[in-house]
Scaffold this motif. Structure first.
Motif, PDB file in Angstrom:
ATOM      1  N   GLU A  19      39.800  29.353  36.751  1.00 25.36           N
ATOM      2  CA  GLU A  19      38.252  29.943  37.763  1.00 25.36           C
ATOM      3  C   GLU A  19      38.552  29.173  38.646  1.00 25.36           C
ATOM      4  N   GLU A  20      37.876  29.274  40.560  1.00 28.12           N
ATOM      5  CA  GLU A  20      37.839  28.985  41.324  1.00 28.12           C
ATOM      6  C   GLU A  20      38.693  27.431  41.481  1.00 28.12           C
ATOM      7  N   SER A  21      37.430  26.368  40.739  1.00 26.57           N
ATOM      8  CA  SER A  21      37.098  25.522  41.042  1.00 26.57           C
ATOM      9  C   SER A  21      38.449  24.842  40.719  1.00 26.57           C
ATOM     10  N   ASP A  23      41.047  26.054  39.761  1.00 31.20           N
ATOM     11  CA  ASP A  23      42.621  26.716  40.564  1.00 31.20           C
ATOM     12  C   ASP A  23      42.178  25.968  41.924  1.00 31.20           C
ATOM     13  N   ARG A  24      41.037  24.700  42.681  1.00 35.24           N
ATOM     14  CA  ARG A  24      41.262  23.757  43.393  1.00 35.24           C
ATOM     15  C   ARG A  24      41.709  22.543  43.186  1.00 35.24           C
ATOM     16  N   GLY A  48      44.901  31.180  41.044  1.00 32.33           N
ATOM     17  CA  GLY A  48      44.694  31.490  41.202  1.00 32.33           C
ATOM     18  C   GLY A  48      45.474  31.278  42.614  1.00 32.33           C
ATOM     19  N   ARG A  49      44.158  31.849  43.973  1.00 30.21           N
ATOM     20  CA  ARG A  49      45.061  31.941  45.093  1.00 30.21           C
ATOM     21  C   ARG A  49      45.772  30.521  46.140  1.00 30.21           C
ATOM     22  N   ALA A  50      44.838  29.429  45.275  1.00 29.43           N
ATOM     23  CA  ALA A  50      45.256  27.948  45.801  1.00 29.43           C
ATOM     24  C   ALA A  50      46.200  27.851  44.665  1.00 29.43           C
ATOM     25  N   GLU A  63      41.068  36.441  38.196  1.00 28.80           N
ATOM     26  CA  GLU A  63      39.619  37.612  38.071  1.00 28.80           C
ATOM     27  C   GLU A  63      39.313  38.523  36.630  1.00 28.80           C
ATOM     28  N   SER A  66      36.208  37.303  34.992  1.00 28.26           N
ATOM     29  CA  SER A  66      35.526  37.004  35.546  1.00 28.26           C
ATOM     30  C   SER A  66      34.113  37.071  34.592  1.00 28.26           C
ATOM     31  N   SER A 206      26.756  30.679  43.084  1.00 22.39           N
ATOM     32  CA  SER A 206      27.633  31.698  44.356  1.00 22.39           C
ATOM     33  C   SER A 206      27.882  32.979  43.353  1.00 22.39           C
TER      34      SER A 206
END
Length: 391
Positions: A19-21, A23-24, A48-50, A63, A66, A206
């Motif tokens: 998940e994005e969180s 990933d960060r 992910g991207r980070a 993704e 998701s 979100s």
């Protein structure tokens, strides 16, 4: 540590964040580990991207996983199970020195169990505790068989693991701690908090499902609120991919909010806000660190509500309440998430009331409660993870 680096020049760490969180968190952890190990470390895994910006090539796009709520899981289950098998196989093939699973326990813990069964000696670190203190407490004890150490974001979690018989757990700190200075007003912004018309933040969530469930009732709550507070400056922070859905959802509202996009504009809104109407979740802790009084609400689908009512075992579902250790933020969940009750609650936190003052006093204690000895959480996480590896 040049000697250790030279002696361990083939160190490999496999990380999994879906998940994005997460990933960060993974990206910050990679940075911190690289500072400690120089170039004597390689990172592989899922992210992910980070994490990609830190050089990790993901096994597959996150993704693909998701999922929006409990009801959506059955349709995606075959694909999820395939990805679990693929990820576990990739860990074994990589033969890393350590596996770090980050949040998303429904996915990452299934991978960890498969890996532990096939490679019992591989150290496994879980970064971000599942909510064993809120529901399914038996998971804590079960985790002992496949997790060597838990890195906790919340200060009360190590004690919860001791109480529940789980694996060793270290509080490393929440990433929001590092953003506190960006969330808090300067003198001019503080004056805006007390000026008219009051700035009200509306934070519906979100996910598209959250927008679908929350936006109609939030809009009606504002309609009721205007009967007692006619002038309100409403700001709605969101993300780029949700702007169209948000714009469509507010078209029928009694007043048009200012829709702001991006972290910088969101933080500026937090610094100016007098109060907030927020979806329950991490954002309540973010608002509390910013010193913004609030009410919290949540309205989910029927299946999600039915499950939640039967499994949640905490006195509040509001994260900020749990960290503070006191239910200072009113929560309006499911059948109680209706316009009249939301409007009444907002009236209390917008005006100078005992509830508003009690929240402000409680929020002022958060720095001490969440203290990390002036170390960034990612640094503490890296040190704790390396300690597991060295043992």
């Amino acid at each position: 540590m040049p000697d250790e680096t030279a002696a361990n020049n083939s160190r490999r760490i496999f990380l999994i964040a879906t998940e994005e969180s997460g990933d960060r968190l993974g990206a910050s952890l990679i940075k911190a580990l690289r500072l400690r190990l120089d170039d004597a470390v390689r990172f592989e895994g899922v992210g992910g991207r980070a994490m990609a910006r830190e050089g990790l090539v993901s096994l597959f796009p996150i993704e693909d996983l998701s999922i929006m709520g409990f009801a959506a899981i059955p349709k995606q289950l075959p694909a999820i199970l395939r990805r679990i098998r693929e990820t576990a196989d990739a860990v074994i093939a990589a033969a890393p020195d350590m596996l770090v699973i980050i949040d998303s326990p429904d996915f990452t813990h299934r991978v960890a169990r498969r890996v532990r069964a096939r490679c019992p000696v591989l150290p496994i670190v879980d970064y971000v505790s599942p909510s064993v203190w809120a529901w399914r407490p038996g998971r804590a004890k079960a985790m002992r068989s496949y997790v060597d150490h838990v890195l906790a974001l919340l200060p009360f979690e190590p004690e919860a693991y001791r109480r529940l018989g789980g694996p060793p757990c270290t509080y490393v700190g929440h990433p929001l701690i590092e953003q506190a200075g960006l969330l808090r007003p300067d003198a001019q912004e503080l004056r805006r908090r007390d000026a008219a018309p009051p700035v009200l933040l509306v934070l519906p969530g979100s996910r598209r499902s959250e927008i679908r469930h929350h936006m109609p009732v939030f809009g009606e709550a504002l309609r009721v609120l205007r009967q007692s507070i006619p002038e309100i400056d409403v700001i709605l922070p969101t993300m780029p991919h949700l702007v169209d859905a948000i714009t469509k959802a507010v078209a029928g509202w009694p007043l048009q909010p200012r829709i702001v996009v991006g972290e910088d504009d969101k933080r500026a809104a937090f610094r100016a806000a007098r109060a907030a109407l927020a979806k329950s979740g991490t954002v309540t802790l973010e608002l509390a660190l910013a010193g913004v009084p609030m009410i919290a609400a949540y309205k989910g689908g029927a299946v999600e509500a039915w499950i939640a009512q039967r499994v949640i075992r905490v006195p509040s579902v509001i994260l900020a309440n749990l960290v503070i250790g006191e239910n200072v933020i009113p929560e309006f969940l499911q059948k109680n998430c209706v316009p009249d009750t939301l409007a009444a609650g907002l009236g209390e936190v917008l005006r100078d009331t005992p509830l508003r003052r009690r929240q402000i006093e409680a929020f002022a204690r958060l720095d001490a409660i969440m203290a990390t000895d002036n170390q960034p959480p990612s640094s503490r996480a890296a040190d704790a993870a390396l300690a597991v590896f060295r043992r």
